[in-house]
Each structure stands twice: as C-alpha cells, then as structure tokens.
Design an enzyme around this catalytic site. Structure first.
Site, short mmCIF file in Angstrom:
data_model
loop_
_atom_site.label_atom_id
_atom_site.label_comp_id
_atom_site.label_asym_id
_atom_site.label_seq_id
_atom_site.Cartn_x
_atom_site.Cartn_y
_atom_site.Cartn_z
N HIS A 167 1.10 -1.13 0.00
CA HIS A 167 0.03 -0.41 0.21
C HIS A 167 0.77 1.40 -0.22
CE1 HIS A 167 -4.12 1.71 1.30
NE2 HIS A 167 -2.69 3.28 1.63
N HIS B 34 -2.03 2.31 11.26
CA HIS B 34 -1.19 3.11 11.75
C HIS B 34 -1.30 4.64 12.76
CE1 HIS B 34 -3.42 5.14 8.73
NE2 HIS B 34 -2.94 6.46 8.75
N GLU C 190 -3.47 14.19 10.77
CA GLU C 190 -4.28 14.11 9.89
C GLU C 190 -5.62 14.68 9.97
OE1 GLU C 190 -4.17 9.93 8.53
OE2 GLU C 190 -2.17 9.57 9.52
N HIS D 78 -7.04 12.80 13.58
CA HIS D 78 -5.99 11.69 14.38
C HIS D 78 -4.78 12.31 14.41
CE1 HIS D 78 -9.08 9.35 11.24
NE2 HIS D 78 -9.03 9.34 12.89
N HIS E 35 -5.36 4.76 14.11
CA HIS E 35 -6.24 4.21 13.64
C HIS E 35 -5.80 4.14 12.38
CE1 HIS E 35 -3.63 7.85 11.97
NE2 HIS E 35 -4.52 8.08 10.11
O1 LIG Z 1 -5.84 7.99 8.10
C1 LIG Z 1 -6.21 7.31 6.55
O2 LIG Z 1 -7.24 6.94 5.74
C2 LIG Z 1 -5.00 8.71 5.75
C3 LIG Z 1 -4.20 7.05 5.46
C4 LIG Z 1 -4.60 6.36 4.07
C5 LIG Z 1 -3.87 5.86 3.56
O3 LIG Z 1 -4.44 5.17 2.58
C6 LIG Z 1 -1.94 5.65 4.00
C7 LIG Z 1 -2.53 6.40 5.52
C8 LIG Z 1 -3.31 7.40 6.52
O4 LIG Z 1 -2.58 8.44 6.70
FE LIG Z 2 -3.43 8.17 8.33
#
Ligand SMILES: O=C(O)Cc1cc(O)ccc1O
Ligand SMILES: [Fe+2]
Length: 517
Positions: free
Chosen positions: A350, A393, A399, A423, A429
């Site tokens: 990813h 993560h 974010e 977040h 999250h």
């Molecule tokens: O947290 C989230 O939804 C945003 C996010 C999307 C992603 O594909 C990878 C890391 C990220 O923080």
């Molecule tokens: Fe994220």
C-alpha cells in the site's frame, strides 16, 4: 476490494498486469478548459482576455499555470508600458498598488508580489474597528488552552448545515475546528469549516493571517477577488492568498465545505522525485482569474479584515473590486481535482498517501510539511496479495480528513460527505471493523487479487507536522460522533498460533489471556 459501500461503482477485470482500460474522469464538476491565446504567463502580451476563447468552461475567463507571472487588463492599455510598475502617472488615471506575498528580499524563485492598477487605492477607508457582531468561533493563535485543547482522542464529526433560522454568509458561517501555532508568529495552521446560506452583500473579506485553501463540498462558490472572478464547484479547490480581498456569492444556495489556513507559508506543487517530470497535479491546470472591476459608488461598503483571528471592519464608499489591470505572480487560483493524475503501487503493498499530494506548504525542514493537501481520488487498485485499504497506523504527522462525495475506502460507515475526522500525532487509526472484515473475507477468492476501480469517491486530508489543539466548540458540538471509537472495538483477534492444534508451538499463558473471548 470491499471497503466501499453499496453506492460505489466497482468494476472488476480479469487479472492482467498491463491492460487497464482508461476510463473517463468521474468528477461531478468540471469544465472543459480552453487554453487562452498568447495571454497566459505572458507579461509581454497584455491583450485583454476574450471570454469566448479564454473560458474555463464555466462562463469566466482564466489564465492558466501555477507560478506564472501573469498580466491582465480589463481595459486595453490600462497596464503601464515600458516595464514600469509605478510610473509618475498610471494609464487611465489609475493608482498603482503592490500586494506582497513574501518579504521584499525573499529569494527570487519564491518571491511573490502583484501590482494592481485601481480606481482608488485600498487605503481610502474609515478607521478599522472590532466587528460587531464578532465571529467568536475563529481562532488564529492556538497557544491558549482556554480556547482550544489538546486531545489524542480519535475525533469525528457528522456533516452540518447552516442554521436555517440564521442568515449566514461565508464570514459568519466560518468556524475553526483545530490548529497549531500562531498567525502572529507566522508559523502554524488552522482548519476551519463553513456552512453558509447567504451571499456576502456589500462587504468583502480580507484575511491578514494566512492563505486559505477552500474545499467546497456542497454548493458552488462564486468568488470575486481583486484579480477577477472564479466559479468553484465541489470537486474543485481554490486558494486565496493572504491579504487578497474577496467576496463569496452562493449561486446554488446553501453551501458548506472545508478550509485550511496556513500562516507564514504558501502552497506549492510537491517535488516529483523518481516519478519524473510529469504526474500528480500539473501547473498548467491551475487557473487564475482575469481582471474585472466595478466602478459604481458604493456608500457604506464594508471591508471585513481577519487579523490575529479577530474580525475588524472598515467602511469605504467604493467597491474594493476596482482593479482595472494587474500583473504579477501573487494570485488566487483554482484547481479541478479531476485533473489530478494519481500514481500508485502496481504490484504489491500500500503506497503512503503522500503519493497523492496535490499541494504542499513546506517548513524549513526538507520533506516536512506545515500542511499537505492530499486527495484519495477515483483510481485503480491492483496490488496483489495486499491489504488494499489503508493500513493501521500511528503517524507523527496529524491528519484532518474530509469527504467531498462517496464513501471513503477505510470507513464503511459513519464518515459522511461534509463530515470530518481528526487523528492527531501518534493517535492510532485505520480501517473500521466492517472494512477490515469485508476485505479479509475475500481472501483466497478471485476478488482478492482482481484489479478494481475505486469510483464515485473523493476524500482528502490536511496533514501537518504540527500538533493541533481542538477548539472547545468543536469538541462540544452536537455534530461530534461520540461513538467513533466503537468502529474499531469489534476488531477481533484472528491470531491462530498454537490454538486448536494449529501450526505453532504450545501457547503461552499470556497468549491465552489476550486471545479472543
Ligand atoms: O488515515 C487515513 O485514512 C489516511 C491514510 C490513508 C492511507 O491510504 C494511508 C495512510 C493514511 O494515513
Ligand atoms: Fe492516517
């Protein structure tokens, strides 16, 4: 891929690595932009734009190219000739006025300024006074914990419309959600949202604190600026740099959306690194307005100035949109997000979301953003043997996310168009339980590795290296989703090591305790 809700169109193809058919862009909002004749970025050719030839497809004339040095005249011959910025007498009896976006001595490649030739200079107004009524929900200094508080909690808000019983224009409908730093120290950012039901009337807004990047989510914005007019529907974004006077009309009626404000920096395109010379957002797709002015006597016209997060007003008897010609590189601009050319992993794993950065406002540290504007656009997902939704993560960056339309790939429920989430630094999250379970339920089946097209969705993120404090009114808002944490509580342990005669050595006592009950 199964993170999408029912209303998402998902196309499946037989797995084949090289043949993905190009599909039409699917933004609900876009116009066919015709490149202007020699006008764009060409100070040497100050011919006025001709709307028929120079349209953005929305009835307004634009100049294309982020970072260009533009010239625009609403009346032929209104720009000073011979390279003068400030001649003894300007053509047509206009006043010359410079608007600086950087210090005079900022290195040339980052230096921003525009010269405007106007009927009367901006200084012709009565003194500034605190605005009555104020907007108590705007903040530009996040050091005072009485106004905004630190919390590592995962936060989410439902969408909110403008109060039907109140007349709210863009200025009154704007409220700060979170931010860090201070406009006074020229370092920091704020995230605001707006919900408005009325056009600004007889007044213009001027933000002395920072640049606004506005993301309309519902309802078009018709923005009149000192450089001219721009129509901005949902699916497009607009940047109004610090100090520009502007007025927002709502041609579609009620409107709502998101705003990121940056203090002491400006947005630029991200470097492309190994991607090469092309991709992501292209400079040529950014559109700036062309000169437009009004001359009428406007007694009681009000300038509303945001200064240190507080509003001040000054009255004058003419419109601030009295710029007959201008030239320079400090300009408002808009961008249609459907023009973004996304890059992604094409084999496995990813990609981090930075791969879809539209604009970035840098700090002094290389690669560390004061604020990145990142999108999650429609695109093909093709990674093999990969958990395709976002990974779980904890991020040292913070974010803030919003959704323009559709369903976000990490949240099957609860994150709605017009809603928001935050977040913050190191707050864990990731995908909600439904998304996780739906994704792994496809393991072993043909769908797991089938290329799928994620369509009908557009989410975005404001990501900052600074740690935001959250405004008390946002924490206490009735639109806050207090059950947000529940979307992860159902995540079960799928750990099978040593259980039920599976493939590992004997289980330890702590494994037993931590196992699913
Ligand atoms: O947290 C989230 O939804 C945003 C996010 C999307 C992603 O594909 C990878 C890391 C990220 O923080
Ligand atoms: Fe994220």
């Amino acid at each position: 891929m199964c993170a999408q809700g029912d209303d998402l169109l998902t196309l499946s193809l037989t797995p084949t690595r090289l043949a993905c058919s190009p599909l039409a862009r699917s933004s609900p909002a876009s116009g066919t932009y015709k490149h202007p004749p020699a006008m764009s970025g060409s100070p040497a050719d100050p011919r006025p734009p001709e709307p028929e030839q120079n349209g953005g497809g929305d009835g307004y004339a634009y100049l294309s190219g982020l970072g260009n040095s533009f010239s625009s005249e609403a009346v032929p011959g209104s720009l000073p000739a011979n390279g003068h910025n400030s001649p003894l007498l300007c053509p047509l009896g206009l006043y010359a006025e410079q608007l600086s976006g950087t210090s005079f001595t900022t290195p040339r490649h980052r230096n921003l300024r525009t010269w405007m030739y106007r009927i009367k200079p901006s200084v012709t107004h009565d003194p500034f006074h605190p605005r009555d009524p104020p907007n108590p929900r705007l903040l530009a200094d996040f050091h005072d914990p009485r106004a905004a508080v630190a919390t590592p909690t995962q936060l989410r808000w439902r969408p909110r419309d403008a109060d039907k019983d109140a007349d709210l224009d863009f200025v009154d409908g704007l409220y700060t959600v979170c931010g860090a730093g201070s406009s006074f120290l020229r370092h920091g950012f704020a995230v605001h949202m707006y919900a408005a039901n009325k056009s600004m009337d007889g007044c213009a807004f001027c933000n002395a604190d920072g640049d606004f990047l506005i993301v309309p989510q519902q309802g078009k914005l018709l923005i009149t600026t000192e450089c001219g007019k721009m129509l901005v529907p949902p699916g497009e974004i607009v940047v109004i740099p610090q100090g520009f006077r502007f007025a927002v009309d709502l041609p579609d009626g009620p409107s709502r959306g998101y705003v990121s404000e940056i203090f002491g920096a400006h947005f630029q395109l991200p470097d492309l690194g190994p991607i090469g010379a092309n991709g992501l957002a292209s400079a040529r797709d950014f559109l700036s307005p062309t000169a437009w002015y009004e001359q009428a006597h406007r007694p009681g016209y009000v300038i509303v100035q945001k200064y240190g997060g507080e509003l001040f007003t000054a009255t004058q008897d003419f419109s601030p949109f009295n710029v007959v010609a201008w030239h320079g590189n400090y300009v408002p601009y808009k961008y249609d997000l459907s023009k973004f050319c996304p890059f992604n992993t094409v084999l496995f794993d990813h990609a981090d979301p930075s791969v879809n950065t539209v604009l970035t406002a840098p700090t002094d540290k290389p690669g560390v953003a004061l604020l990145d504007f990142v999108i999650f656009p429609p695109r093909w997902l093709v990674a093999e043997n990969t958990f395709r939704p976002p990974y779980y993560h904890r991020n040292c960056m913070s974010e803030f996310m919003g959704l323009i339309y559709g369903v976000y790939e990490a949240k099957a429920d609860g994150f709605l168009p017009g809603g928001a989430s935050l977040h913050s630094c190191m707050t864990p999250h990731g995908p909600d339980t439904k998304t996780y379970e739906a994704t792994i339920s496809k393991l072993g089946g043909p769908e797991a590795n089938t290329p799928t097209r994620l369509s009908g969705t557009l989410a975005f993120m404001f990501e900052s290296a600074l740690i935001p404090r959250v405004c008390r009114w946002a924490l206490e808002s009735p639109s806050r989703d207090l059950d947000y944490y529940q979307c992860w509580i159902g995540l079960k342990s799928h750990f099978s090591h040593g259980k039920d005669g599976s493939d590992g050595p004997a289980t330890t006592s702590s494994d037993d305790k931590d196992g699913e009950k």
